[in-house]
Design a protein around this motif. Sequence first.
Motif, short mmCIF file in Angstrom:
data_model
loop_
_atom_site.label_atom_id
_atom_site.label_comp_id
_atom_site.label_asym_id
_atom_site.label_seq_id
_atom_site.Cartn_x
_atom_site.Cartn_y
_atom_site.Cartn_z
N UNK A 37 0.82 -1.21 0.00
CA UNK A 37 0.00 0.00 0.00
C UNK A 37 0.85 1.25 0.00
N UNK A 38 2.05 1.18 0.56
CA UNK A 38 2.91 2.36 0.64
C UNK A 38 3.52 2.73 -0.72
N UNK A 39 3.33 1.92 -1.75
CA UNK A 39 3.93 2.22 -3.04
C UNK A 39 3.26 3.40 -3.73
N UNK A 40 2.00 3.66 -3.42
CA UNK A 40 1.32 4.79 -4.03
C UNK A 40 0.36 5.39 -3.01
N UNK A 41 0.07 6.66 -3.19
CA UNK A 41 -0.83 7.35 -2.26
C UNK A 41 -2.24 6.77 -2.32
N UNK A 42 -2.68 6.37 -3.53
CA UNK A 42 -4.02 5.81 -3.68
C UNK A 42 -4.14 4.48 -2.96
N UNK A 43 -3.13 3.60 -3.15
CA UNK A 43 -3.16 2.31 -2.48
C UNK A 43 -3.08 2.48 -0.96
N UNK A 44 -2.28 3.44 -0.53
CA UNK A 44 -2.16 3.68 0.90
C UNK A 44 -3.48 4.18 1.48
N UNK A 45 -4.17 5.06 0.74
CA UNK A 45 -5.46 5.55 1.21
C UNK A 45 -6.49 4.42 1.25
N UNK A 46 -6.46 3.54 0.22
CA UNK A 46 -7.39 2.41 0.22
C UNK A 46 -7.09 1.45 1.36
N UNK A 47 -5.81 1.25 1.65
CA UNK A 47 -5.44 0.36 2.75
C UNK A 47 -5.88 0.95 4.09
N UNK A 48 -5.68 2.28 4.25
CA UNK A 48 -6.10 2.92 5.51
C UNK A 48 -7.62 2.88 5.68
N UNK A 49 -8.35 2.98 4.55
CA UNK A 49 -9.82 2.96 4.63
C UNK A 49 -10.37 1.57 4.86
N UNK A 50 -9.54 0.53 4.70
CA UNK A 50 -10.03 -0.84 4.86
C UNK A 50 -9.73 -1.42 6.24
N UNK A 51 -9.09 -0.67 7.11
CA UNK A 51 -8.79 -1.17 8.44
C UNK A 51 -10.06 -1.28 9.28
N UNK A 52 -10.09 -2.12 10.30
CA UNK A 52 -11.30 -2.26 11.12
C UNK A 52 -11.72 -0.94 11.78
N UNK A 53 -10.75 -0.15 12.25
CA UNK A 53 -11.10 1.12 12.88
C UNK A 53 -11.72 2.08 11.88
N UNK A 54 -11.24 2.06 10.63
CA UNK A 54 -11.83 2.93 9.60
C UNK A 54 -13.25 2.50 9.27
N UNK A 55 -13.49 1.19 9.20
CA UNK A 55 -14.85 0.72 8.95
C UNK A 55 -15.78 1.07 10.11
N UNK A 56 -15.27 0.95 11.34
CA UNK A 56 -16.08 1.33 12.49
C UNK A 56 -16.36 2.83 12.48
N UNK A 57 -15.38 3.62 12.06
CA UNK A 57 -15.56 5.07 11.97
C UNK A 57 -16.68 5.42 10.99
N UNK A 58 -16.69 4.77 9.84
CA UNK A 58 -17.73 5.04 8.85
C UNK A 58 -19.10 4.60 9.37
N UNK A 59 -19.13 3.46 10.04
CA UNK A 59 -20.41 2.97 10.56
C UNK A 59 -20.96 3.91 11.63
#
Length: 310
Positions: A37-59
């Motif tokens: 994910x660290x290879x590109x900003x888009x992949x890093x953002x997608x990886x950060x958005x897929x973490x359990x805490x990020x999913x809980x934040x959206x919920x």
Amino acid sequence: MNWQMAAILAGLAAVLLVALAALWQFVTSAEQRRLIAARSALDQAEYAASTPMARLERALHRTQWGARLSRRIARSGTDLRVSTFVVALVGGSLLAVVVVWQVLAPFFGLLAAAGVAFLFFSYLNRAEGKRREEFTGQLPDLARVLGNATSAGLALPTAVAIAADELDGPAGEELRRMTESMKLGASFEEAVAELRERMPSRELGVLLSTLLVASRSGGSLVTALRNISTTLENRKETRREVQTILSETTSTVWALGFMSAGALFLINAIEPGILRTMTTSAAGIGVLLVVAALFVTGFTLVSRITKFDL
């Protein structure tokens, strides 16, 4: 018998090895995903958005309670996410239940969970109030900066942007939000309404009402802002004196609350098991509920008495 015990130990060792291997595989795969994910900003953002805490934040943000809690955290100025606050609240409550349940009694475990939730939201209320007081204390300087900017012939949005750059603390942050909102297309009235919602106070209401009247109908805005600056400075000193007088009372109330909780552990240490025995009878639970109700009533009354609105 010995070979049976050895077989059981061998089985437990095998299970432990499998669990450790699975844990190592999970950690390794997570590290690999992070590196990819660290290879590109888009992949890093997608990886950060897929973490359990990020999913809980959206919920949580989808719910009305979570959105309201998010606004309160933003008003408090704490660098904290809603998911982090909720996880810490639930974890602290469960820990309090387990510890107090074992040390005192199950009844006190449930009260401890409620107490932890009360402490969390009390901290949030205190942070909100402190930031609001700091913002109110900066209003005389804000009125002075706006008066100087408008006396130089600048428009109100430009004067607000200059004040955002010159002021520190919560006033500068809130004015920068207001400026960014106007840059994104919001009108001056809409940006003022958002600021008033984030920082509700009578002093700010007077200042913003003056700015709105001036933006709509014109008039001697410079003179009005200078008069408001002097009035706000006097109110600031009065509020400081009142807070100094009432600080001793509020500190005493909080000290009594912690002393009451400590007294329960002291009683249980002097006579082990007495509180657990007390909660096994209806009369004992009734007495404890009456004491808790009286304490909450007294705390609420003192809090309302010491609350002032100048």
